[in-house]
Write an enzyme that holds these catalytic residues in place. Structure first.
Site, PDB file in Angstrom:
ATOM      1  N   ARG A 183       0.814  -1.207   0.000  1.00 51.91           N
ATOM      2  CA  ARG A 183       0.000   0.000   0.000  1.00 51.91           C
ATOM      3  C   ARG A 183       0.853   1.265   0.000  1.00 51.91           C
ATOM      4  O   ARG A 183       0.325   2.378  -0.080  1.00 51.91           O
ATOM      5  CB  ARG A 183      -0.925   0.025   1.240  1.00 51.91           C
ATOM      6  CG  ARG A 183      -1.925  -1.118   1.298  1.00 51.91           C
ATOM      7  CD  ARG A 183      -2.723  -1.126   2.587  1.00 51.91           C
ATOM      8  NE  ARG A 183      -3.900  -0.293   2.538  1.00 51.91           N
ATOM      9  CZ  ARG A 183      -5.143  -0.755   2.328  1.00 51.91           C
ATOM     10  NH1 ARG A 183      -5.377  -2.033   2.152  1.00 51.91           N
ATOM     11  NH2 ARG A 183      -6.156   0.076   2.292  1.00 51.91           N
TER      12      ARG A 183
ATOM     13  N   TYR B  27       0.726   4.295  -2.546  1.00 50.42           N
ATOM     14  CA  TYR B  27      -0.412   5.205  -2.361  1.00 50.42           C
ATOM     15  C   TYR B  27      -0.233   6.019  -1.082  1.00 50.42           C
ATOM     16  O   TYR B  27      -0.288   7.253  -1.103  1.00 50.42           O
ATOM     17  CB  TYR B  27      -1.688   4.370  -2.304  1.00 50.42           C
ATOM     18  CG  TYR B  27      -2.973   5.166  -2.219  1.00 50.42           C
ATOM     19  CD1 TYR B  27      -3.461   5.875  -3.317  1.00 50.42           C
ATOM     20  CD2 TYR B  27      -3.734   5.187  -1.043  1.00 50.42           C
ATOM     21  CE1 TYR B  27      -4.664   6.589  -3.239  1.00 50.42           C
ATOM     22  CE2 TYR B  27      -4.933   5.887  -0.964  1.00 50.42           C
ATOM     23  CZ  TYR B  27      -5.391   6.588  -2.066  1.00 50.42           C
ATOM     24  OH  TYR B  27      -6.580   7.284  -1.985  1.00 50.42           O
TER      25      TYR B  27
ATOM     26  N   ASN C 263     -17.786  -3.816  -4.723  1.00 50.58           N
ATOM     27  CA  ASN C 263     -17.655  -5.280  -4.853  1.00 50.58           C
ATOM     28  C   ASN C 263     -18.867  -6.001  -4.271  1.00 50.58           C
ATOM     29  O   ASN C 263     -19.483  -6.839  -4.914  1.00 50.58           O
ATOM     30  CB  ASN C 263     -16.418  -5.775  -4.086  1.00 50.58           C
ATOM     31  CG  ASN C 263     -15.197  -5.876  -4.978  1.00 50.58           C
ATOM     32  OD1 ASN C 263     -15.208  -5.396  -6.110  1.00 50.58           O
ATOM     33  ND2 ASN C 263     -14.144  -6.499  -4.467  1.00 50.58           N
TER      34      ASN C 263
HETATM   35  P1  NAD Z   1     -11.240   7.303  -9.062  1.00 49.90           P
HETATM   36  O1  NAD Z   1     -10.220   6.274  -9.382  1.00 49.90           O
HETATM   37  O2  NAD Z   1     -12.638   7.056  -9.482  1.00 49.90           O
HETATM   38  O3  NAD Z   1     -10.805   8.728  -9.645  1.00 49.90           O
HETATM   39  C1  NAD Z   1      -9.476   9.122  -9.878  1.00 49.90           C
HETATM   40  C2  NAD Z   1      -9.431   9.821 -11.223  1.00 49.90           C
HETATM   41  O4  NAD Z   1      -8.095  10.275 -11.456  1.00 49.90           O
HETATM   42  C3  NAD Z   1      -9.795   8.906 -12.383  1.00 49.90           C
HETATM   43  O5  NAD Z   1     -10.699   9.546 -13.247  1.00 49.90           O
HETATM   44  C4  NAD Z   1      -8.454   8.658 -13.075  1.00 49.90           C
HETATM   45  O6  NAD Z   1      -8.574   8.357 -14.442  1.00 49.90           O
HETATM   46  C5  NAD Z   1      -7.730   9.953 -12.791  1.00 49.90           C
HETATM   47  N1  NAD Z   1      -6.266   9.834 -12.863  1.00 49.90           N
HETATM   48  C6  NAD Z   1      -5.487   8.889 -12.287  1.00 49.90           C
HETATM   49  N2  NAD Z   1      -4.197   9.120 -12.561  1.00 49.90           N
HETATM   50  C7  NAD Z   1      -4.162  10.264 -13.311  1.00 49.90           C
HETATM   51  C8  NAD Z   1      -3.113  11.020 -13.909  1.00 49.90           C
HETATM   52  N3  NAD Z   1      -1.827  10.651 -13.782  1.00 49.90           N
HETATM   53  N4  NAD Z   1      -3.428  12.139 -14.600  1.00 49.90           N
HETATM   54  C9  NAD Z   1      -4.728  12.513 -14.754  1.00 49.90           C
HETATM   55  N5  NAD Z   1      -5.758  11.828 -14.220  1.00 49.90           N
HETATM   56  C10 NAD Z   1      -5.472  10.721 -13.504  1.00 49.90           C
HETATM   57  O7  NAD Z   1     -11.170   7.549  -7.488  1.00 49.90           O
HETATM   58  P2  NAD Z   1     -12.041   8.462  -6.506  1.00 49.90           P
HETATM   59  O8  NAD Z   1     -12.605   7.588  -5.469  1.00 49.90           O
HETATM   60  O9  NAD Z   1     -12.923   9.361  -7.268  1.00 49.90           O
HETATM   61  O10 NAD Z   1     -10.893   9.317  -5.819  1.00 49.90           O
HETATM   62  C11 NAD Z   1     -10.634  10.668  -6.141  1.00 49.90           C
HETATM   63  C12 NAD Z   1      -9.530  11.207  -5.238  1.00 49.90           C
HETATM   64  O11 NAD Z   1      -9.962  11.130  -3.876  1.00 49.90           O
HETATM   65  C13 NAD Z   1      -8.223  10.425  -5.325  1.00 49.90           C
HETATM   66  O12 NAD Z   1      -7.152  11.330  -5.255  1.00 49.90           O
HETATM   67  C14 NAD Z   1      -8.256   9.553  -4.102  1.00 49.90           C
HETATM   68  O13 NAD Z   1      -6.962   9.227  -3.656  1.00 49.90           O
HETATM   69  C15 NAD Z   1      -9.015  10.407  -3.118  1.00 49.90           C
HETATM   70  N6  NAD Z   1      -9.668   9.593  -2.080  1.00 49.90           N
HETATM   71  C16 NAD Z   1     -10.790   8.876  -2.358  1.00 49.90           C
HETATM   72  C17 NAD Z   1     -11.360   8.093  -1.365  1.00 49.90           C
HETATM   73  C18 NAD Z   1     -12.606   7.288  -1.581  1.00 49.90           C
HETATM   74  O14 NAD Z   1     -13.038   6.593  -0.673  1.00 49.90           O
HETATM   75  N7  NAD Z   1     -13.257   7.333  -2.725  1.00 49.90           N
HETATM   76  C19 NAD Z   1     -10.769   8.047  -0.091  1.00 49.90           C
HETATM   77  C20 NAD Z   1      -9.624   8.760   0.135  1.00 49.90           C
HETATM   78  C21 NAD Z   1      -9.078   9.550  -0.858  1.00 49.90           C
HETATM   79  N1  UDP Z   2     -12.666  -5.846   1.447  1.00 47.52           N
HETATM   80  C1  UDP Z   2     -13.313  -7.067   1.505  1.00 47.52           C
HETATM   81  N2  UDP Z   2     -13.804  -7.597   0.347  1.00 47.52           N
HETATM   82  C2  UDP Z   2     -13.702  -6.952  -0.855  1.00 47.52           C
HETATM   83  C3  UDP Z   2     -13.057  -5.684  -0.896  1.00 47.52           C
HETATM   84  C4  UDP Z   2     -12.528  -5.179   0.281  1.00 47.52           C
HETATM   85  O1  UDP Z   2     -13.449  -7.684   2.565  1.00 47.52           O
HETATM   86  O2  UDP Z   2     -14.195  -7.480  -1.852  1.00 47.52           O
HETATM   87  C5  UDP Z   2     -12.159  -5.276   2.712  1.00 47.52           C
HETATM   88  C6  UDP Z   2     -10.706  -4.830   2.661  1.00 47.52           C
HETATM   89  O3  UDP Z   2      -9.858  -5.906   2.981  1.00 47.52           O
HETATM   90  C7  UDP Z   2     -10.699  -3.728   3.692  1.00 47.52           C
HETATM   91  C8  UDP Z   2     -12.083  -3.110   3.603  1.00 47.52           C
HETATM   92  O4  UDP Z   2     -12.903  -4.100   2.972  1.00 47.52           O
HETATM   93  O5  UDP Z   2     -10.522  -4.266   4.970  1.00 47.52           O
HETATM   94  C9  UDP Z   2     -12.140  -1.828   2.795  1.00 47.52           C
HETATM   95  O6  UDP Z   2     -11.515  -2.082   1.554  1.00 47.52           O
HETATM   96  P1  UDP Z   2     -11.456  -1.008   0.383  1.00 47.52           P
HETATM   97  O7  UDP Z   2     -10.560  -1.570  -0.662  1.00 47.52           O
HETATM   98  O8  UDP Z   2     -12.815  -0.617  -0.030  1.00 47.52           O
HETATM   99  O9  UDP Z   2     -10.808   0.296   1.019  1.00 47.52           O
HETATM  100  P2  UDP Z   2      -9.550   0.561   1.991  1.00 47.52           P
HETATM  101  O10 UDP Z   2      -8.928  -0.730   2.399  1.00 47.52           O
HETATM  102  O11 UDP Z   2      -8.664   1.393   1.188  1.00 47.52           O
HETATM  103  O12 UDP Z   2     -10.181   1.237   3.137  1.00 47.52           O
END
Ligand code: NAD
Ligand code: UDP
Ligand code: UDP
Length: 313
Positions: free
Chosen positions: A141, A144, A189
């Protein structure tokens, strides 16, 4: 009317943000390389004359004149960010440098979508912003987690050294319509599996916890953060403080979909955080009493309807 750049605008959160900013009367530039995002997410916005789509990778410089930048570009789900970990680091770090360089030149505000992953597998629970985290720098991880941590460092240093007008939000697990059906995150999922009566894939014994924030609540917090005065930089947590085990989530989704799915238990991935829940005291204080309004069941119902339509189309 403000002109606003949204990087990662074709992704899950980004596409909702573009829509909302247009509704509020802004001009929106959506920049994306379509790694995990999709044109389908923003196709309905293309006819709007105030919406502009740009195919571009944030790891290379980009020149434009805007009032605000939301830097969301980065794959967010473990299977996608682990697919090409070097590229994930480049996107976070070089993307941050380029967007900060841009904001510095044009004197715009720039908001960084950071993550609860900066806390790693937390030893403090719930997690306040003052907690420094427990992150493995060399695990699966790390690309990221460390990429996002370095981006935070860059944001703070550009602010201190160059007076760039920054905002950092730490987003906790956010879900809703327009999540990618195959992006591997737990909510999408489980819903897709339940709707197809396939086994629900729980990693580990399902006792690990997460706190799930519906996307509309997140947008409200994120936009309020952008609107704060320049003295407020964050980082600030944005998430729903109600915590569930992954087993509870699976059972809820089975019940809400009326699914015949059984639960299957699979190995827990390396470094999977055991507990996660935001302390949102700071967000409430800084963002005018903001707090999440959508309860898990209500948000899941809307998300289930979305995936049901998607799978039937
Ligand atoms: P997502 O994967 O749906 O969106 C990310 C977008 O960024 C996609 O459209 C992808 O094509 C684009 N992208 C990736 N690499 C790129 C690059 N090099 N140049 C231009 N575009 C690029 O994910 P999301 O859930 O919408 O997440 C959006 C942001 O929020 C991310 O930065 C993510 O780390 C952050 N975030 C999301 C969550 C969540 O739970 N959804 C939690 C924590 C942080
Ligand atoms: N997880 C799971 N089954 C799945 C996908 C995820 O049990 O099919 C679990 C994963 O191991 C984690 C939690 O759900 O403990 C959240 O996973 P997700 O990938 O959504 O986000 P993150 O781990 O980044 O919080
Ligand atoms: N940059 C950009 N758009 C701009 C201004 C800068 O993409 O409008 C990039 C620039 O190419 C550089 C990065 O942002 O790689 C950081 O800019 P900064 O001015 O901090 O650094 P320098 O140009 O001095 O290396």
């Amino acid at each position: 009317m403000k002109r606003i750049l949204v990087t990662g605008g074709a992704g899950f959160i980004g596409s909702h943000l573009c829509e909302r900013l247009l509704e509020e009367g802004n001009e929106v530039l959506c920049l994306d390389n379509y790694f995990t995002g999709s044109k389908t997410n923003i196709a309905h916005l293309l006819e709007n004359p105030y919406f502009e789509l740009i195919r571009h990778d944030v790891t290379t410089p980009y020149y434009v004149e805007v009032d605000e930048i939301y830097n969301l570009a980065c794959p967010a789900s473990p299977i996608h960010y682990q697919y090409n970990p070097i590229k994930t680091v480049k996107t976070s770090v070089m993307g941050a440098i380029n967007m900060l360089g841009l904001a510095k030149r044009i004197k715009s505000k720039v908001l960084q979508a950071s993550t609860s992953e900066v806390y790693g597998d937390p030893t403090v629970h719930p997690q306040p912003e003052s907690y420094w985290g427990n992150v493995n720098p060399i695990g699966i991880r790390s690309c990221y987690d460390e990429g996002k941590r370095c981006a935070e460092t860059l944001f703070i240093d550009y602010h201190k050294q160059n007076q760039v007008r920054i905002k950092i939000i730490r987003i906790f697990n956010t879900y809703g319509p327009k999540m990618h059906p195959n992006d591997g995150r737990v909510v999408s999922n489980f819903i897709v599996q339940a709707l197809q009566n396939q086994p629900i894939s729980i990693y580990g014994d399902g006792s690990q916890t997460r706190s799930f924030q519906y996307v509309d609540d997140h947008l409200e917090g994120m936009i309020r953060m952008m609107q704060t005065g320049d003295q407020i930089t964050g980082p600030v947590n944005l998430g729903n403080p109600v915590e569930f085990t992954i087993l509870e989530l699976a059972k809820k989704i089975i019940a809400l979909t009326g699914s015949k799915s059984e639960i299957s238990f699979l190995p827990l991935p390396q470094d999977d955080p055991i507990h996660r829940r935001p302390d949102i005291s700071l967000a409430k204080e800084m963002l005018d009493g903001w707090s999440p309004k959508v309860e898990l069941e209500a948000g899941l119902e809307k998300t289930i309807t979305y995936f049901d339509q998607l799978l039937n189309s």
